[in-house]
Design a protein around this motif. Structure first.
Motif, PDB file in Angstrom:
ATOM      1  N   PRO A 145      23.081  -0.611  47.093  1.00  0.00           N
ATOM      2  CA  PRO A 145      22.240  -0.348  48.259  1.00  0.00           C
ATOM      3  C   PRO A 145      21.063   0.572  47.899  1.00  0.00           C
ATOM      4  N   PHE A 146      19.889   0.196  48.404  1.00  0.00           N
ATOM      5  CA  PHE A 146      18.666   0.915  48.051  1.00  0.00           C
ATOM      6  C   PHE A 146      17.967   1.429  49.313  1.00  0.00           C
ATOM      7  N   TYR A 147      17.585   2.696  49.281  1.00  0.00           N
ATOM      8  CA  TYR A 147      16.862   3.293  50.415  1.00  0.00           C
ATOM      9  C   TYR A 147      15.625   4.008  49.897  1.00  0.00           C
ATOM     10  N   GLU A 148      14.500   3.802  50.589  1.00  0.00           N
ATOM     11  CA  GLU A 148      13.370   4.701  50.339  1.00  0.00           C
ATOM     12  C   GLU A 148      13.504   5.811  51.365  1.00  0.00           C
ATOM     13  N   THR A 149      13.458   7.048  50.902  1.00  0.00           N
ATOM     14  CA  THR A 149      13.679   8.176  51.813  1.00  0.00           C
ATOM     15  C   THR A 149      12.483   9.140  51.794  1.00  0.00           C
ATOM     16  N   SER A 150      12.437   9.947  52.830  1.00  0.00           N
ATOM     17  CA  SER A 150      11.546  11.104  52.819  1.00  0.00           C
ATOM     18  C   SER A 150      12.364  12.296  53.278  1.00  0.00           C
ATOM     19  N   ALA A 151      12.583  13.218  52.336  1.00  0.00           N
ATOM     20  CA  ALA A 151      13.318  14.427  52.710  1.00  0.00           C
ATOM     21  C   ALA A 151      12.486  15.219  53.703  1.00  0.00           C
ATOM     22  N   ASP A 184      20.217  10.461  56.273  1.00  0.00           N
ATOM     23  CA  ASP A 184      21.602  10.311  56.755  1.00  0.00           C
ATOM     24  C   ASP A 184      22.152   8.940  56.360  1.00  0.00           C
ATOM     25  N   GLU A 185      21.304   7.913  56.503  1.00  0.00           N
ATOM     26  CA  GLU A 185      21.737   6.537  56.212  1.00  0.00           C
ATOM     27  C   GLU A 185      22.255   6.410  54.784  1.00  0.00           C
ATOM     28  N   ALA A 186      21.533   7.029  53.839  1.00  0.00           N
ATOM     29  CA  ALA A 186      21.927   6.920  52.430  1.00  0.00           C
ATOM     30  C   ALA A 186      23.270   7.599  52.173  1.00  0.00           C
ATOM     31  N   PHE A 187      23.453   8.797  52.754  1.00  0.00           N
ATOM     32  CA  PHE A 187      24.729   9.507  52.556  1.00  0.00           C
ATOM     33  C   PHE A 187      25.886   8.749  53.208  1.00  0.00           C
ATOM     34  N   VAL A 188      25.651   8.271  54.434  1.00  0.00           N
ATOM     35  CA  VAL A 188      26.707   7.551  55.149  1.00  0.00           C
ATOM     36  C   VAL A 188      27.092   6.282  54.376  1.00  0.00           C
ATOM     37  N   ASP A 189      26.082   5.629  53.805  1.00  0.00           N
ATOM     38  CA  ASP A 189      26.339   4.406  53.032  1.00  0.00           C
ATOM     39  C   ASP A 189      27.290   4.681  51.877  1.00  0.00           C
ATOM     40  N   VAL A 190      27.027   5.746  51.128  1.00  0.00           N
ATOM     41  CA  VAL A 190      27.870   6.012  49.955  1.00  0.00           C
ATOM     42  C   VAL A 190      29.290   6.395  50.391  1.00  0.00           C
ATOM     43  N   VAL A 191      29.402   7.134  51.504  1.00  0.00           N
ATOM     44  CA  VAL A 191      30.740   7.509  51.979  1.00  0.00           C
ATOM     45  C   VAL A 191      31.501   6.257  52.439  1.00  0.00           C
ATOM     46  N   ARG A 192      30.782   5.351  53.123  1.00  0.00           N
ATOM     47  CA  ARG A 192      31.429   4.093  53.543  1.00  0.00           C
ATOM     48  C   ARG A 192      31.939   3.317  52.331  1.00  0.00           C
ATOM     49  N   GLN A 193      31.144   3.306  51.267  1.00  0.00           N
ATOM     50  CA  GLN A 193      31.583   2.607  50.049  1.00  0.00           C
ATOM     51  C   GLN A 193      32.855   3.233  49.488  1.00  0.00           C
TER      52      GLN A 193
END
Ligand SMILES: Nc1nc2c(ncn2[C@@H]2O[C@H](COP(=O)(O)OP(=O)(O)O)[C@@H](O)[C@H]2O)c(=O)[nH]1
Ligand SMILES: [Mg+2]
Length: 231
Positions: free
Chosen positions: A142-148, A155-164
């Motif tokens: 899964p790939f996300y372009e983010t802006s801190a 949040d989407e990126a962190f939630v994605d990895v936890v779901r995995q």
């Protein structure tokens, strides 16, 4: 509550600390000591399940250290961060991913690819397609372009990895359950076989006994037949 250990990896200056602090504390830190390696805790609820996240914001990827090996070993999920304004930072991720797969000794490691600083359109040197290409090369990670800075997709990126991680743990425990049931079934089959074997021996013994009895019983000599010796 389940514990989820997530490790944030990437070249210096790509925004690992900014992304992490934005996710954990909801603030954007303009300048963060690049040498600081810190661990954060955050509790979130994902799909109705309370999760206790431990996030390690790493620093310094130049040299391989025993420390790095240790935290990759203990990490359950990985955020691999590059900056869309720094071509080299994406190249550095390739080696980092290899390191993670080698240390984990698996191709199936919960992971997301993050192209950070997507708000800096004028400084961008890597396109969305560059990120997609790497994600495809990595087996559709899964790939996300983010802006801190603007908390875009953080949040989407962190939630994605936890779901995995959750999915992986669920499939491992389902596999273990299946193996246990198979083992139980095998043991039952063995017991049944042993039981039916014992029954067969018992039957055989009864039959033998009956045979012996009938041989010893003189009344069983067929009537009219006499013993004779042919000379
Ligand atoms: N414009 C912009 N700047 C960012 C973003 N993320 C981080 N930065 C800046 O990039 C610099 C390095 O960020 P930092 O989080 O310390 O990088 P690290 O070395 O990977 O931890 C800092 O000056 C941040 O303010 C972002 O999404 N957008
Ligand atoms: Mg940092």
């Amino acid at each position: 509550m389940r514990d989820y250990k997530v490790v944030v990896l990437g070249a210096g200056g790509v925004g690992k600390s900014s992304v992490t602090v934005q996710f954990v504390q909801g603030v954007y830190v303009e300048s963060y000591d690049p040498t600081i390696e810190d661990s954060y805790r955050k509790q979130i609820e994902i799909d109705g399940r309370a999760c206790d996240l431990e996030i390690l914001d790493t620093a310094g990827v130049a040299q391989f250290t025993a420390m790095r090996e240790l935290y990759i070993k203990s990490g359950k999920g990985f955020l691999l961060v590059y900056s869309v304004t720094d071509e080299n930072s994406l190249k550095e991720l390739l080696a980092l991913r290899e390191q993670v797969l080698r240390i984990k000794d698996s191709e199936n490691v919960p992971m997301v690819l993050i192209g950070n600083k997507c708000d800096l359109e004028d400084d961008r040197v890597l396109s969305i397609d560059d990120g997609i290409k790497v994600s495809q090369d990595w087996g559709l990670v899964p790939f996300y372009e983010t802006s801190a800075m603007y908390k875009t997709n953080v949040d989407e990126a962190f939630v994605d990895v936890v779901r995995q991680i959750m999915r992986k743990e669920a499939s491992i425990s389902a596999e273990k359950k299946q193996q246990k049931e198979l083992q139980k079934q095998n043991e039952l089959n063995k017991q049944e076989e042993a039981q039916s074997g014992a029954n067969d021996t018992q039957k055989e013994e009864t039959q033998n006994n009956r045979l012996k009895q009938s041989i010893n019983d003189p009344s069983n000599t067929p009537s009219g037949s006499k013993c004779c010796t042919i000379m």
